[in-house]
Write an enzyme that holds these catalytic residues in place. Structure first.
Site, PDB file in Angstrom:
ATOM      1  N   GLU A 186      -5.966   2.287  -0.788  1.00  0.00           N
ATOM      2  CA  GLU A 186      -4.646   2.469  -1.380  1.00  0.00           C
ATOM      3  C   GLU A 186      -3.839   1.180  -1.387  1.00  0.00           C
ATOM      4  OE1 GLU A 186      -4.073   3.538   3.033  1.00  0.00           O
ATOM      5  OE2 GLU A 186      -5.659   3.494   1.528  1.00  0.00           O
ATOM      6  N   ASP A 231       0.839  -1.202   0.000  1.00  0.00           N
ATOM      7  CA  ASP A 231       0.000   0.000   0.000  1.00  0.00           C
ATOM      8  C   ASP A 231       0.869   1.246   0.000  1.00  0.00           C
ATOM      9  OD1 ASP A 231       0.785   0.362   2.627  1.00  0.00           O
ATOM     10  OD2 ASP A 231      -1.143  -0.170   3.493  1.00  0.00           O
ATOM     11  N   ILE A 232       0.235   2.374  -0.286  1.00  0.00           N
ATOM     12  CA  ILE A 232       0.946   3.641  -0.393  1.00  0.00           C
ATOM     13  C   ILE A 232       1.167   4.213   1.005  1.00  0.00           C
ATOM     14  CG2 ILE A 232       0.857   5.977  -1.347  1.00  0.00           C
ATOM     15  CD1 ILE A 232      -0.981   4.874  -3.542  1.00  0.00           C
TER      16      ILE A 232
END
Length: 343
Positions: free
Chosen positions: A235, A191-192
């Site tokens: 995300e 994920d970001i």
């Protein structure tokens, strides 16, 4: 009905010329005896020009060999023949005369050839021609609509990559294949980093644009048709790569991390750098006994948690044999990763 036809030749001619069906009647010598209005309109040849001529010579262009052979067989053996549009799109040179294009386009045809008996005992051949263009267009529209619905059902509308539903279905298949054939299967969850802070700083429109850019960068790293990239939620992304050994998976994880880092998307509120970065957790299945399909996902999720806990903008590998399921499901706590690390 026979009496009506014999006493109303004008009405019969009007009927034959008004129906939306092509009718051609040829005798035993393949000379044309009937050439109705529909055939006139679509061939561009008037009945006066066609009547009495061989069917092979009546049109502007030569009919296909298939229909000439079918007519001969019907006259010789008395057997009906059907030329379906699926195999014979345009056996006769018939055109849509309403087209304004300079280039003439043949209409798609479905043709039925039926043997008939003349009063003198000779055999006739009735050729019925229907326009299949409309049905073909309808089939294309339905097929396009069906493909669009399929894409909507399996694709993330924002990023254009696969969605979680698609991943879940194909993961079961891939895992079953890995177990049966003793081949490795690697799962990457990522994920970001600090994406909530990114949205707070730049807005959700910019956040959506970043998700699209990240997804595109990740997709460029996939080289095989069997590799799957999906948006797992928010995300978070997930990748599934069959036949990838752990040592190659480690190199691939770095390629993913670097690809996003090299996008150089500014992130002023990131705590690990001046740009958008990702954290990656991955694991690998290969000949592990007594492992259900959910274990590998949980292991990759646990590896992602470790990557975030130890600093982010990094990848972490957790061997499946070293993974122990905690009392609380990691999958259930995935949404709380950032909150726990930010506190």
């Amino acid at each position: 009905m026979a009496q009506l036809l014999s006493t109303s030749p004008v009405a019969v001619e009007q009927i034959l010329n008004s129906i939306s069906l092509g009718l051609i009647l040829v005798d035993a010598e393949q000379r044309i005896c009937l050439w109705n209005g529909w055939i006139e309109r679509h061939s561009g040849v008037a009945a006066e020009q066609a009547l009495g001529r061989q069917i092979s010579e009546a049109f502007e262009e030569l009919p296909s060999r298939a229909i000439l052979t079918a007519i001969s067989n019907t006259l010789n053996y008395g057997l009906p023949v059907v030329l379906s549009n699926a195999l014979h799109r345009s056996p006769l040179p018939l055109f849509d005369r309403s087209e304004q294009d300079d280039e003439k386009k043949r209409i798609h045809q479905s043709i039925t050839i039926t043997p008939l008996s003349a009063d003198d005992g000779s055999r006739l051949c009735l050729i019925q021609v229907s326009d299949s263009s409309t049905s073909i267009k309808r089939e294309k529209i339905l097929r396009t609509h069906s493909e669009a619905l399929k894409r909507e059902a399996t694709t993330d509308s924002l990023t254009g990559i696969y969605n979680r539903r698609f991943f879940d279905e194909h993961y079961k298949i891939a895992m079953g294949h890995a177990v049966r054939n003793n081949v490795p299967l690697s799962i990457f969850m990522l994920d970001i980093d600090f994406f909530k802070e990114y949205n707070d700083s730049y807005g959700h429109v910019a956040g959506d644009k970043t998700l699209i850019q990240v997804a595109a960068a990740l997709r460029k790293q996939l080289l095989r048709a069997t590799d799957v990239l999906a948006r797992f939620g928010g995300e978070e992304f997930i990748l599934m790569l069959p036949n990838m050994a752990p040592e190659l998976a480690m190199q691939f994880a770095e390629k993913l991390r670097t690809a996003v880092w090299d996008l150089n998307i500014p992130h002023i509120n990131s705590r690990v750098g001046d740009r958008v970065s990702i954290s990656i957790g991955f694991s690998n299945y290969h000949k592990h006994p007594d492992v259900d399909q959910h274990m590998l996902l949980k292991c990759a999720d646990a590896a992602l948690y470790e990557a975030k806990k130890t600093g982010r903008n990094r990848s972490h590998y957790l061997p499946l044999q070293d993974f122990h399921v905690p009392s609380a499901s990691i999958a259930e706590s995935a949404d709380s990763h950032d909150e726990g690390l930010l506190s």
